[in-house]
Design a protein around this motif. Structure first.
Motif, short mmCIF file in Angstrom:
data_model
loop_
_atom_site.label_atom_id
_atom_site.label_comp_id
_atom_site.label_asym_id
_atom_site.label_seq_id
_atom_site.Cartn_x
_atom_site.Cartn_y
_atom_site.Cartn_z
N ASN A 382 0.83 -1.21 0.00
CA ASN A 382 0.00 0.00 0.00
C ASN A 382 0.86 1.26 0.00
O ASN A 382 0.61 2.21 -0.76
CB ASN A 382 -0.92 -0.01 1.21
N LEU A 383 1.88 1.30 0.86
CA LEU A 383 2.72 2.50 0.96
C LEU A 383 3.53 2.72 -0.32
O LEU A 383 3.65 3.86 -0.80
CB LEU A 383 3.66 2.38 2.17
N LEU A 384 4.07 1.64 -0.90
CA LEU A 384 4.86 1.78 -2.13
C LEU A 384 3.97 2.18 -3.32
O LEU A 384 4.36 2.99 -4.16
CB LEU A 384 5.60 0.47 -2.44
N THR A 385 2.77 1.60 -3.38
CA THR A 385 1.84 1.95 -4.46
C THR A 385 1.47 3.42 -4.39
O THR A 385 1.45 4.14 -5.40
CB THR A 385 0.59 1.08 -4.40
N ASN A 386 1.15 3.90 -3.16
CA ASN A 386 0.82 5.32 -2.98
C ASN A 386 1.98 6.21 -3.41
O ASN A 386 1.80 7.20 -4.12
CB ASN A 386 0.48 5.59 -1.51
N ALA A 387 3.18 5.85 -2.96
CA ALA A 387 4.35 6.66 -3.28
C ALA A 387 4.59 6.73 -4.78
O ALA A 387 4.91 7.78 -5.33
CB ALA A 387 5.59 6.10 -2.57
N ALA A 388 4.42 5.59 -5.47
CA ALA A 388 4.65 5.55 -6.92
C ALA A 388 3.61 6.38 -7.67
O ALA A 388 3.93 7.11 -8.60
CB ALA A 388 4.63 4.10 -7.42
N LYS A 389 2.34 6.28 -7.24
CA LYS A 389 1.26 6.97 -7.95
C LYS A 389 1.38 8.49 -7.84
O LYS A 389 1.00 9.22 -8.75
CB LYS A 389 -0.10 6.52 -7.42
N TYR A 390 1.88 8.97 -6.70
CA TYR A 390 1.91 10.41 -6.48
C TYR A 390 3.29 11.02 -6.69
O TYR A 390 3.57 12.13 -6.24
CB TYR A 390 1.41 10.71 -5.06
N SER A 391 4.20 10.27 -7.35
CA SER A 391 5.53 10.79 -7.67
C SER A 391 5.62 11.10 -9.16
O SER A 391 4.88 10.54 -9.97
CB SER A 391 6.61 9.76 -7.29
N GLN A 392 6.52 11.99 -9.50
CA GLN A 392 6.72 12.35 -10.90
C GLN A 392 7.46 11.22 -11.63
O GLN A 392 8.26 10.50 -11.03
CB GLN A 392 7.51 13.65 -11.01
N ARG A 393 7.17 11.08 -12.92
CA ARG A 393 7.86 10.07 -13.73
C ARG A 393 9.37 10.29 -13.69
O ARG A 393 9.84 11.42 -13.78
CB ARG A 393 7.36 10.11 -15.18
N GLY A 394 10.10 9.18 -13.58
CA GLY A 394 11.55 9.25 -13.55
C GLY A 394 12.13 9.40 -12.16
O GLY A 394 13.35 9.38 -12.00
N SER A 395 11.28 9.56 -11.13
CA SER A 395 11.79 9.73 -9.77
C SER A 395 11.97 8.38 -9.08
O SER A 395 11.66 7.33 -9.63
CB SER A 395 10.84 10.62 -8.96
N THR A 396 12.50 8.41 -7.87
CA THR A 396 12.83 7.19 -7.12
C THR A 396 12.11 7.18 -5.78
O THR A 396 12.05 8.20 -5.08
CB THR A 396 14.35 7.09 -6.88
N VAL A 397 11.57 6.03 -5.41
CA VAL A 397 10.97 5.80 -4.09
C VAL A 397 11.93 4.93 -3.29
O VAL A 397 12.37 3.89 -3.77
CB VAL A 397 9.59 5.11 -4.20
N VAL A 398 12.28 5.37 -2.08
CA VAL A 398 13.29 4.69 -1.27
C VAL A 398 12.63 4.02 -0.08
O VAL A 398 11.78 4.60 0.59
CB VAL A 398 14.37 5.69 -0.78
N VAL A 399 13.03 2.75 0.17
CA VAL A 399 12.59 2.02 1.36
C VAL A 399 13.81 1.82 2.25
O VAL A 399 14.84 1.31 1.79
CB VAL A 399 11.99 0.65 1.01
N SER A 400 13.71 2.24 3.52
CA SER A 400 14.84 2.11 4.43
C SER A 400 14.35 1.66 5.79
O SER A 400 13.15 1.63 6.06
CB SER A 400 15.59 3.45 4.54
N ALA A 401 15.30 1.30 6.66
CA ALA A 401 14.96 0.85 8.01
C ALA A 401 16.12 1.18 8.94
O ALA A 401 17.28 1.27 8.53
CB ALA A 401 14.66 -0.64 8.03
N GLU A 402 15.80 1.37 10.22
CA GLU A 402 16.82 1.62 11.23
C GLU A 402 16.38 1.00 12.56
O GLU A 402 15.19 0.90 12.86
CB GLU A 402 17.03 3.13 11.39
N VAL A 403 17.37 0.55 13.34
CA VAL A 403 17.11 -0.06 14.65
C VAL A 403 17.15 1.03 15.71
O VAL A 403 18.11 1.79 15.80
CB VAL A 403 18.15 -1.15 14.96
N LYS A 404 16.07 1.13 16.51
CA LYS A 404 15.99 2.10 17.60
C LYS A 404 15.53 1.39 18.87
O LYS A 404 14.36 1.02 18.99
CB LYS A 404 15.02 3.23 17.25
N ASP A 405 16.48 1.15 19.78
CA ASP A 405 16.19 0.46 21.05
C ASP A 405 15.53 -0.89 20.79
O ASP A 405 16.11 -1.73 20.10
CB ASP A 405 15.32 1.36 21.94
#
Length: 492
Positions: A382-405
């Protein structure tokens, strides 16, 4: 004059009738061209198999390299022509590879030579063709077929034995009445089955709505009856009014529960015929490798529309389960990296069409989290689909993660249209969509479902956004090395 208000059941019947009629008409418009292509492909295949088998039994390879002169040569070709079982056949021409006609039932054509046209060139490359042709009076190739106006024209390459070398091409012309009759018969059969399926589905839904409508009307009549005497009861029966009100509240809760059950059942019943239609379209499309561009476009529209309906039904079912308290999650130690990788694969096709690149920077060895693996994948889809639909053509959607406690925080970052300040409070509401996003497809349920799923897995979700610069959705889940046990939970 006051127009009487229709009850729920009659409203559904009227609206449903219009919808199902329009759906039936839409499907019917696709039947004829699809069946025409299918039958032409079958006629083409049958012609290749039968003509080559007959040529191997009656003719020789020398017949295609030497002039047809003797009576015995002519007899063989006439026998080949008479045994060539083509319904409505009215003309046959047999060519050498150089375009010379070595035999025809129209004797004046024997020995004539024409430049190779596209169909002959394809046949010499082992590619047969079958198409309905309107005969052009200005084309010398059709000089003796003009009186027939149009016909089914089939080019069949002839080979001998296991050799792939084409030594001749058989061109046949047959009346189109036989094909049109066959198409009409299949169209009638297909239309009857589609109509029967729609009628059964409409009847089942009508029965569900009718039963729900009866309950609603019964409750409405009881409420009206109670309200008519309410004013007189206020002073004398305060205690009885309180007890009655409590009973009515319980009835209202039951009515709301019945509504949720109806939505669930209706959506579930819709999914079955939609899956059947999707299967039928796949079969038709896979059986038509030579489908013309127009037909491919129509099938693509129908398939995408069917997929949108299935996606909507799935979202409605999820919302119904969430609000009805029947959504099941199996909380256990899971690999977030695996869920993210699967989600990226599922979204990649749509992202590629939008010319969006998805950059998954989450390492494979990131610690496992506690959650439901399928629902976590759904969150990322759902989050990736939303990001792709509302981004301009040729742009990049980034998925990242970090450990916090004791938590792991995930981020989905885009550089799209962003969210204005006055709209941020509505982002996780059901059916809400930004006015700037109305041109894109969507149900307005995705982010509502995402938030509920994150909370069901004991996580938190938030976002940061700036108008015109993009949005970052973030959520946290507990690490799996906590002491909690695996469990299956029902959330409300």
């Amino acid at each position: 004059m006051k127009i009487p208000r229709l009850n729920v059941f009659l409203q559904f019947v009227l609206l449903g009738t219009v919808v199902f009629i329009l759906l039936g008409i839409f499907l019917s418009t696709l039947i004829a061209p699809a069946l025409t292509t299918f039958i032409l492909d079958q006629r083409e295949l049958n012609s290749v198999v039968f003509a080559n088998r007959l040529a191997a039994d009656i003719l020789t390879s020398e017949d295609f390299t030497q002039p047809v002169s003797g009576e015995e040569d002519v007899t063989r070709f006439e026998r080949f022509s008479s045994l060539l079982q083509v319904p409505g056949l009215f003309r046959i021409k047999i060519y050498r590879p150089d375009g010379t006609i070595i035999y025809s039932d129209e004797k004046r054509l024997i020995g004539a030579k024409f430049p190779l046209n596209e169909e002959l060139e394809q046949a010499l490359k082992l590619k047969s063709t079958a198409e309905i042709t309107e005969f052009n009076a200005n084309d010398p190739r059709y000089e003796y077929e003009i009186s027939f106006i149009r016909g089914l024209e089939v080019y069949t390459p002839i080979t001998f034995g296991s050799s792939a070398e084409v030594i001749g091409v058989v061109q046949t012309f047959s009346r189109v009445g036989f094909i049109e009759q066959q198409i009409d018969e299949l169209k009638t059969l297909f239309t009857q089955r589609v109509a029967l399926s729609l009628l059964v589905m409409f009847t089942v839904l009508s029965l569900i709505v009718w039963r729900a409508s009866r309950t609603v009307n019964k409750q409405r009549r009881e409420l009206l009856k109670y309200a008519s005497g309410l004013a007189a009861m206020v002073d004398t029966r305060t205690r009885e009014l309180k007890e009655t009100s409590e009973r009515e509240i319980e009835k209202a809760k039951e009515l709301l529960k019945l509504k949720d059950q109806f939505v669930f059942v209706a959506a579930h019943e819709l999914r079955t015929p939609l899956n059947a239609i999707k299967w039928g379209l796949s079969v038709l499309e896979s059986n038509n490798p030579e489908m013309v561009v127009k037909d491919k476009h129509l099938f693509t529209i129908l398939r995408k529309s069917n997929e949108r309906l299935l996606f909507l039904v799935k979202d409605i079912l999820d919302v119904a389960r969430i609000e009805g308290g029947t959504l099941k999650l199996k909380i256990e130690s899971i690999s977030a990296a695996e869920a993210i990788a699967d989600a990226v694969i599922e979204v990649k096709s749509e992202a590629d069409q939008l010319q969006i690149t998805i950059d998954n920077t989450v390492p494979e060895n990131i610690p496992p989290v506690r959650g439901d693996i399928l629902r976590l994948k759904e969150i990322f889809v759902n989050l990736l689909t939303n990001a792709a639909k509302y981004s301009q053509r040729g742009s990049t959607v980034v998925v990242s993660a970090e450990v916090k406690d004791e938590n792991i925080v995930f981020h989905v970052i885009d550089t799209g249209i962003g969210i204005s300040t006055d709209q941020k409070k509505h982002i996780f509401e059901k059916f809400w969509r930004s006015p700037e996003a109305q041109h894109t497809e969507g149900t307005g349920l995705g982010l509502f479902i995402v938030k509920q799923l994150v909370q069901f897995m004991s996580g938190e979700i938030w976002f940061e956004s700036e108008k015109g610069k993009g949005t970052t959705f973030s959520f946290s889940l507990k690490r799996a090395d906590s002491a909690a046990k695996d469990e299956e939970i029902h959330e409300t």
